[in-house]
Enzyme design. Structure first.
Site, PDB file in Angstrom:
ATOM      1  N   ASP A 183      -8.370  -7.528  -2.319  1.00 45.24           N
ATOM      2  CA  ASP A 183      -8.319  -8.963  -2.787  1.00 45.24           C
ATOM      3  C   ASP A 183      -8.591  -8.579  -4.285  1.00 45.24           C
ATOM      4  OD1 ASP A 183      -8.132  -9.837  -0.380  1.00 45.24           O
ATOM      5  OD2 ASP A 183     -10.213  -9.793   0.105  1.00 45.24           O
ATOM      6  N   GLY A 214      -3.606   4.249  -3.365  1.00 44.96           N
ATOM      7  CA  GLY A 214      -2.453   3.978  -4.318  1.00 44.96           C
ATOM      8  C   GLY A 214      -1.524   2.853  -3.876  1.00 44.96           C
ATOM      9  N   THR A 228      -3.660   6.250   0.596  1.00 45.55           N
ATOM     10  CA  THR A 228      -5.093   5.453   0.732  1.00 45.55           C
ATOM     11  C   THR A 228      -5.386   5.030  -0.403  1.00 45.55           C
ATOM     12  OG1 THR A 228      -5.654   7.272   2.409  1.00 45.55           O
ATOM     13  CG2 THR A 228      -7.362   5.810   1.832  1.00 45.55           C
ATOM     14  N   SER A 234       0.859  -1.246  -0.292  1.00 45.67           N
ATOM     15  CA  SER A 234      -0.001   0.045  -0.059  1.00 45.67           C
ATOM     16  C   SER A 234       0.987   1.241  -0.097  1.00 45.67           C
ATOM     17  CB  SER A 234      -0.851   0.081   1.005  1.00 45.67           C
ATOM     18  OG  SER A 234      -1.844  -0.987   1.294  1.00 45.67           O
TER      19      SER A 234
END
Ligand SMILES: O=P(O)(O)OC[C@@]1(O)O[C@H](CO)[C@@H](O)[C@@H]1O
Length: 310
Positions: A253, A226, A224, A221
């Site tokens: 997922d 991207g 938030t 990650s």
């Protein structure tokens, strides 16, 4: 056909409770119940995008029947080992549209050694027919911490690509097995490797340490909306806009399912990343987990901003 492994499946219950805060009494404005667990979500997403999979792991009790039924209704092959007890219920509270603020995960049923052996037999039997293996999520009690490494090594012995999305020591040990793609918990990795996450360079440094273990792709990650993709074709940051996002629950997922599909079709890294991000965005645009179709995912391809950073 892709094999997905979910050792600790769940029934996910998502409550939409505007202005939720602990210590008060609320009424949910909506409730979503669905079969969950990372591998199971990927199986359902792959089916929604037109790709076959077989779901493996452990199921127990009424919740187990609920999960098995949900997968059968999607026409997904299931090969779960039944155990005593009850498949867990995971509860999530979405307090305002777009944010899962609170989640409570149960431990899951105890897995005895005999059930583990049966699971390994099922896994080895199906491997030769698989185009790839997706595994991830938490381990229920009784399952050894090194299981993802063992499953990865077995898959590699059959020359099958492995996609893993896990955390903690099961992830660290899985990396030793050399999966093709590791979706890592970057905060945990930064602690373990003693590399602070303050800069992009540090995150890339973590990726290099992961690659040194024989893992060609790392996904983490980054901000938030991207993600960072460190791949044999370069390091990329992919981002989407906040506009239209309703719930991020399950979107990671969808990202993994998109990557499985893209790399399975031998897309170049940049195209596979765009496809993965578009799948995550399509998933995030609805309260329910999942995507409508491959075509609906493709509609979002142009919304993915991709920057090469290395
Ligand atoms: O407790 P774990 O196994 O790490 O994660 C389980 C879970 O949060 O992962 C999925 C979302 O990625 C949900 O369907 C499920 O409840």
């Amino acid at each position: 056909m892709i094999v997905t492994v979910t050792l600790n499946p769940a029934v996910d219950e998502e409550y939409l409770v505007p202005e939720f805060r602990p210590g008060s009494w609320f009424r949910a404005t909506s409730v979503n119940r669905s079969a969950g667990g990372k591998g199971i979500n990927v199986s359902i997403l792959l089916r929604q995008m037109g790709c076959d999979s077989a779901a493996l792991g452990f199921l127990a009790g009424y919740n187990g029947e609920y999960v098995r039924d949900a997968l059968r209704r999607e026409r997904i092959t299931t090969n779960f080992v039944n155990v005593r007890g009850e498949t867990r219920t995971n509860t999530y509270v979405v307090d305002e549209v777009g944010h899962v603020e609170t989640g409570i995960a149960e431990l899951g049923p105890y897995i005895p050694e005999e059930a583990l052996s049966r699971f390994f037999r099922n896994y080895e039997r199906i491997l030769h027919r698989a185009d790839g293996v997706v595994m991830g999520g938490s381990l229920p009690p009784g399952v050894p911490q090194d299981i993802f490494r063992e499953l990865t090594l077995l898959a590699r012995r059959h020359s099958k690509p492995v996609f893993i999305d896990a955390s903690g020591s099961p992830l660290l040990m899985a990396l030793e097995g050399g999966p093709t793609v590791a979706k890592i918990d970057h905060r945990f990795m930064s602690l373990v490797m003693g590399v602070p996450l303050s800069t992009l360079d540090n995150l890339v440094g973590i990726a290099q340490k992961v690659h040194a273990q024989g893992v060609p792709w790392m996904v983490a990650s980054y901000r938030t909306y991207g993600d960072l993709f460190s791949t044999p074709e370069g390091v990329f940051i992919a981002e989407v806009e906040r506009k239209g996002i309703v719930s991020l629950f399950g979107a990671s997922d969808a990202l993994l399912a998109g990557l499985v599909l893209g790399l399975g079709e031998r897309m170049p890294a940049e195209d596979a990343i765009r496809f993965a991000m578009a799948a995550a965005l399509e998933d995030a645009m609805h309260m329910e987990k999942g995507v409508r179709s491959r075509a609906s995912v493709e509609q979002h391809l142009s919304k993915v901003k991709l920057d090469r950073v290395g």
